[in-house]
Every structure is written in C-alpha cells, then in structure tokens.
Design an enzyme around this catalytic site. Structure first.
Site, short mmCIF file in Angstrom:
data_model
loop_
_atom_site.label_atom_id
_atom_site.label_comp_id
_atom_site.label_asym_id
_atom_site.label_seq_id
_atom_site.Cartn_x
_atom_site.Cartn_y
_atom_site.Cartn_z
N CYS A 114 0.81 -1.22 0.00
CA CYS A 114 0.00 0.00 0.00
C CYS A 114 0.84 1.27 0.00
CB CYS A 114 -0.93 0.00 1.20
SG CYS A 114 -2.13 -1.37 1.18
N HIS A 254 -3.66 7.08 1.82
CA HIS A 254 -4.02 5.78 1.26
C HIS A 254 -5.43 5.45 1.72
CE1 HIS A 254 -4.37 1.61 0.44
NE2 HIS A 254 -4.11 1.22 1.68
N ASN A 284 -10.45 -0.04 -1.89
CA ASN A 284 -9.02 -0.04 -1.55
C ASN A 284 -8.24 -0.82 -2.61
OD1 ASN A 284 -6.46 -0.50 -0.51
ND2 ASN A 284 -7.15 -1.22 1.49
#
Length: 327
Positions: A114, A254, A284
């Site tokens: 991520c 994020h 996501n």
C-alpha cells in the site's frame, strides 16, 4: 542536477465492472450496510476477464502523459508500483512502457504494497533531479484476483484500479518533495500476506488454494498500526518541510479504510474538508489509491500553483511513509 521536480500530469483508470456492497454482503451472509458502516466503502471496481494489470496501468499512464503535455520521448523512466504484476517474471513495467510508446526509457516494477506509490515517487524525484529527465510513476493493482472470497476481512475491502503522475525537472525550490519520512516494522511482517507464490512456498503441487489468496491475520492490529505509522510519518514529514498541518491544502491518504484516515486527520489537526476521500466509490486498490485520488481530485478541482499536499500510506510489511508535495 535540478533543484526540484514538479507534477505535470495526472491519470486514473478503473475497470468497467462496478461491484456494489450488496453483492458481497449477500455472498458472505452480512446484513445490509455492514461493509459501509465499518469501512466507508459503498462500491468498488473489479477487473473483467479481458483486463490485465499492464492494461490498467497503461490506461492510467496514457492519461497522465496526455495531461502533462510532454512528448513521450522526454520520459526517461517508468516506475510501476504493484503487488499484482501480470507475472512473477518478467516485470510488467517494460511491457507498459512499450504499450505507451516510451522508446528506450528505463522501466521497473516496485513492490511496496500500500505504500508503494510513496516509495516510487521518492525514487522518481531522485532520478528526475539527477538526470534532468521526466518520470512516469504508475501504481496499479488487480486485487480482486487475490481476494479470499470467504475471508470477510479482505473480501470486503479490496479493489482494482490504476493511477499515474508525470513529474519533470524544475528549478523552483518550493515545488516537488518538500519533506519526507519513511518507516517499517518487520515484527508485524505476517499481518497481511499472500503466503504462497514466493520462493519460500512456490506454486508446486499440494498447495492449498487459500495460501494463494490474501489473508489479514488481525484486523484490529492492522488498524492500530496503520494509524500510528501514518500519523508519525506525516508529523515527521511536516517537521522535515518546516511546516504545520495548517499549511496543508489537501491531505491525500491511502484509502485503506475511512476510519483509519479520519483518525489520522484528527491526530494531525487537518480539517475534514481538506481530506481527499475516494474510498466510497473506488474501495481499496492498495498502492493505486493515492495517485488515483490525486487524479480524481485534480479533475474535480484543479491543483493551483503553490498548493501543499500531504500524502501518507501504510500497509503490508509493515511499511509506510509520508511526503509533503509542493504543486
């Protein structure tokens, strides 16, 4: 060597298949509204059979290049941040560069989960300033093919998408990366993982299919660690830039879980209206969420010269970081 780098172009791309929460909640036996209440996600996009990681990346990269106004021959390097390459070998970046007509530009994959876009952008900034050549940074993932459909923790979160930025040399010191901070915590290495597929557990006979899918061992610990890492790195990056949270025009975190970045925003004292949120519609997509959000935010309200933007991420590894960007 150039004094700094500047953002010249933004791009984003999501597959055609939009998946609403109801489809997943029905499959997992969850009550209506369960996913949105806990994650902030209402829908996400998943790849069709025709989509490949390199095709998603190329779409976003093509948009960023067109938006930059640069000739493709001016791109010296392509960095592709991904955890889901088309193949374990070869890397996907050279194929993406070929599809984009980047000639003999360098091209390589980066695996930073991520936080991959944060690291890729730092490397791109160094290359661009040192060599005086523009860099295309793409982050892309097809996580729908790595989700364990029966594991609730991962099945409700992950999505497919790509985002891209073009950065170019600049002599204005108030542009580009103004402050940065990186972190890792290998003691929590196994919190988020795909157990099989690497050299420790290769894809040979006898592998349980579940080992080839993403697993989250402890969602609550992931939440706490992500908040702590993103908050600390953001504070350190602000200190490195000699800025306070009041100097930040947009915070692009994020998009892991709306509750995570809402807490981080409160920890930093950043107003809610300054936080760029795309998770509700796009879910996501790991490293892709930050460049995707940058592009969508720029299209909704173009960045103004002089804006200061905070980027922050944390994810598997654990690894994370934050950057202060001058537009």
């Amino acid at each position: 060597m150039s004094r700094s780098s500047r953002f010249l172009g933004f791009g984003d791309h999501a597959p055609a298949r939009k998946v609403e929460n109801q489809e997943i909640e029905t499959r997992l036996g969850l009550e209506p509204g369960w996913i949105e209440q806990r994650t902030g996600i209402r829908s996400r996009f998943w790849a069709t059979d025709q989509d490949t990681l390199s095709s998603l990346a190329a779409h976003a990269g093509d948009m960023a290049l067109a938006n930059s106004g640069l000739d493709r021959g001016e791109i010296g390097l392509l960095l592709l941040a991904t955890s889901t390459p088309d193949h374990l070998l070869p890397p996907s970046a050279p194929l993406v560069a070929h599809r984009l007509g980047l000639g003999r530009a360098g091209a390589v994959d980066l695996t930073g989960a991520c936080a991959g876009f944060i690291y890729a952008l730092m490397f791109a900034d160094g290359f661009t300033r040192l060599h005086g050549k523009a860099t295309l940074v793409i982050a892309a993932n097809i996580l729908s093919r790595r989700i364990n459909p029966v594991e609730r923790a991962s099945a409700v979160l992950f999505a497919d998408a790509a985002g891209a930025v073009v950065i170019a040399p600049c002599e204005e010191p108030d542009r580009g990366i103004l402050g940065s901070a990186l972190a890792s915590d290998g003691s929590r290495y196994g919190l988020i993982q795909i157990p099989a597929g690497g050299s420790n557990t290769p894809f040979h006979g006898g592998i349980d299919l579940g080992q080839t899918r993403m697993t989250i061992a402890n969602g609550r610990e992931v939440f706490a660690k992500a908040v702590e890492m993103m908050s600390r790195c953001s504070q350190d990056a602000l200190s490195a830039a000699r800025m306070g949270s009041q100097d930040i025009d947009r915070f692009v975190p994020h998009q892991a879980n709306v509750r995570i970045f809402d807490v981080v925003g409160r920890n930093l004292g950043i107003a809610d209206q300054a936080i760029v949120k795309t998770i509700a519609e796009y879910g996501n997509s790991s490293a892709a969420t930050i460049p995707l959000s940058l592009s969508l935010s720029h299209r909704a309200q173009p960045f103004r010269p002089g804006e200061k933007v905070l980027l922050a991420a944390a994810g598997a590894g654990l690894t994370g970081g934050a950057l202060i960007i001058g537009i």
